[in-house]
Design an enzyme around this catalytic site. Structure first.
Site, PDB file in Angstrom:
ATOM      1  N   CYS A  54      49.720 -29.180  20.607  1.00  0.00           N
ATOM      2  CA  CYS A  54      49.098 -28.543  19.445  1.00  0.00           C
ATOM      3  C   CYS A  54      50.107 -27.934  18.492  1.00  0.00           C
ATOM      4  O   CYS A  54      50.128 -28.243  17.303  1.00  0.00           O
ATOM      5  CB  CYS A  54      48.129 -27.478  19.958  1.00  0.00           C
ATOM      6  SG  CYS A  54      47.813 -26.114  18.831  1.00  0.00           S
ATOM      7  N   HIS A 109      45.520 -21.541  19.822  1.00  0.00           N
ATOM      8  CA  HIS A 109      45.526 -22.789  19.071  1.00  0.00           C
ATOM      9  C   HIS A 109      46.154 -22.553  17.702  1.00  0.00           C
ATOM     10  O   HIS A 109      46.095 -21.454  17.155  1.00  0.00           O
ATOM     11  CB  HIS A 109      44.096 -23.310  18.916  1.00  0.00           C
ATOM     12  CG  HIS A 109      44.004 -24.638  18.258  1.00  0.00           C
ATOM     13  ND1 HIS A 109      44.688 -25.750  18.718  1.00  0.00           N
ATOM     14  CD2 HIS A 109      43.329 -25.049  17.149  1.00  0.00           C
ATOM     15  CE1 HIS A 109      44.428 -26.781  17.939  1.00  0.00           C
ATOM     16  NE2 HIS A 109      43.614 -26.387  16.982  1.00  0.00           N
ATOM     17  N   ASP A 148      43.714 -29.918  10.829  1.00  0.00           N
ATOM     18  CA  ASP A 148      44.094 -29.792  12.237  1.00  0.00           C
ATOM     19  C   ASP A 148      44.446 -31.161  12.816  1.00  0.00           C
ATOM     20  O   ASP A 148      43.573 -31.970  13.104  1.00  0.00           O
ATOM     21  CB  ASP A 148      42.957 -29.177  13.050  1.00  0.00           C
ATOM     22  CG  ASP A 148      43.402 -28.739  14.428  1.00  0.00           C
ATOM     23  OD1 ASP A 148      44.528 -29.080  14.833  1.00  0.00           O
ATOM     24  OD2 ASP A 148      42.630 -28.048  15.108  1.00  0.00           O
TER      25      ASP A 148
END
Length: 267
Positions: free
Chosen positions: A80, A118, A133
């Site tokens: 991530c 995140h 994202d």
């Protein structure tokens, strides 16, 4: 070793020679092409070189050149924060008004107990704010989402942002399904140091694990109309809003699916 290079980045995701303007059309194209070309790959995310500050997984003081070399130039993908940090830099160098945001997935909140786990990106275009994202394994949106209260549909899947106290909750609904929480976040711009607590908790868990217990493999890649996500032996596919899940019992099939998701694209 390569250094961060915008032209190489655009070539790797298949946007070489295309017109690049800091507008929503370019943002949509870059977002989806990135998800299709660069996989989320939990195995690759653990192989990047450490910084002098820590010998464990590096999530704050990232060497962006070394990360670019592995994640983009070699096409191995990453986790991530690695994916989001690189894409954030790409957008910034292309002239977009971009900021890092912090949030927490349902699973991440349970495992690490922190609100900043995140990483995602907010892009402001004129008076509109867009959620970006490329660092979530999925399933999730393939193109930027407009920050607002309307339901948005992408490739047969519905998305909405719901206010919950001081946070926004991203929810998703596949065809024939129910609304599910993807993650929660705030619109507060963050510096990389905001992920220091998460970095420490990740390394604590890795230090306490037995060799080879880094957790099940998690990888994903987008397709033109959906995604393919592998977590351990559980393989989820999304095509035009329809989800299918199966357990890969056969070892050869499992390795073939994993290789198909994580292999470097041709070009």
């Amino acid at each position: 070793m390569n250094v961060f290079d915008v032209d190489e980045y655009l070539r790797r995701i298949g946007h070489e020679g295309e017109e690049v303007k800091p507008d929503i059309e370019t943002l949509r194209a870059l977002h989806k092409k990135h998800l299709m070309a660069i996989p989320y790959n939990s195995v690759s995310s653990l192989t990047l070189p450490p910084s002098p500050r820590t010998s464990g997984v590096v999530l704050v003081d990232i060497d962006e050149d070394a990360t670019f070399d592995v994640v983009v130039a070699e096409g191995r993908g990453g986790g991530c924060i690695q994916l989001s940090r690189l894409f954030f830099r790409l957008l910034h160098e292309l002239g977009f008004d971009a900021a890092l945001l912090g949030g927490s997935t349902v699973e991440g909140a349970q495992l690490f107990g922190t609100d900043v786990e995140h990483m995602l990106v907010l892009v402001t275009l004129h008076d509109e704010k867009w959620l970006v994202d490329v660092g979530y394994a999925g399933p999730s949106f393939l193109e930027p989402l407009l920050v607002g209260d309307e339901v948005q549909v992408q490739y047969g899947v519905r998305y909405r942002l719901v206010e919950d106290g001081h946070t926004l909750v991203l929810q998703r609904c596949a065809q024939g399904g129910r609304w599910h929480v993807v993650y929660r976040f705030t619109l507060t711009a963050r510096e990389p140091a905001a992920w220091s607590e998460f970095e420490s908790k990740v390394n604590e868990k890795l230090a306490g694990a037995e060799p080879g217990e880094g957790g099940p493999m998690l990888c994903s890649r987008a397709s033109d109309d959906g995604q393919s996500i592998l977590k351990g032996r559980r393989h989820l596919t999304v095509r035009d809003g329809v989800e299918q899940v199966r357990t890969l019992v056969d070892n050869d099939e499992y390795h073939d699916v994993a290789a198909g998701i994580t292999s470097r694209p041709v070009g």
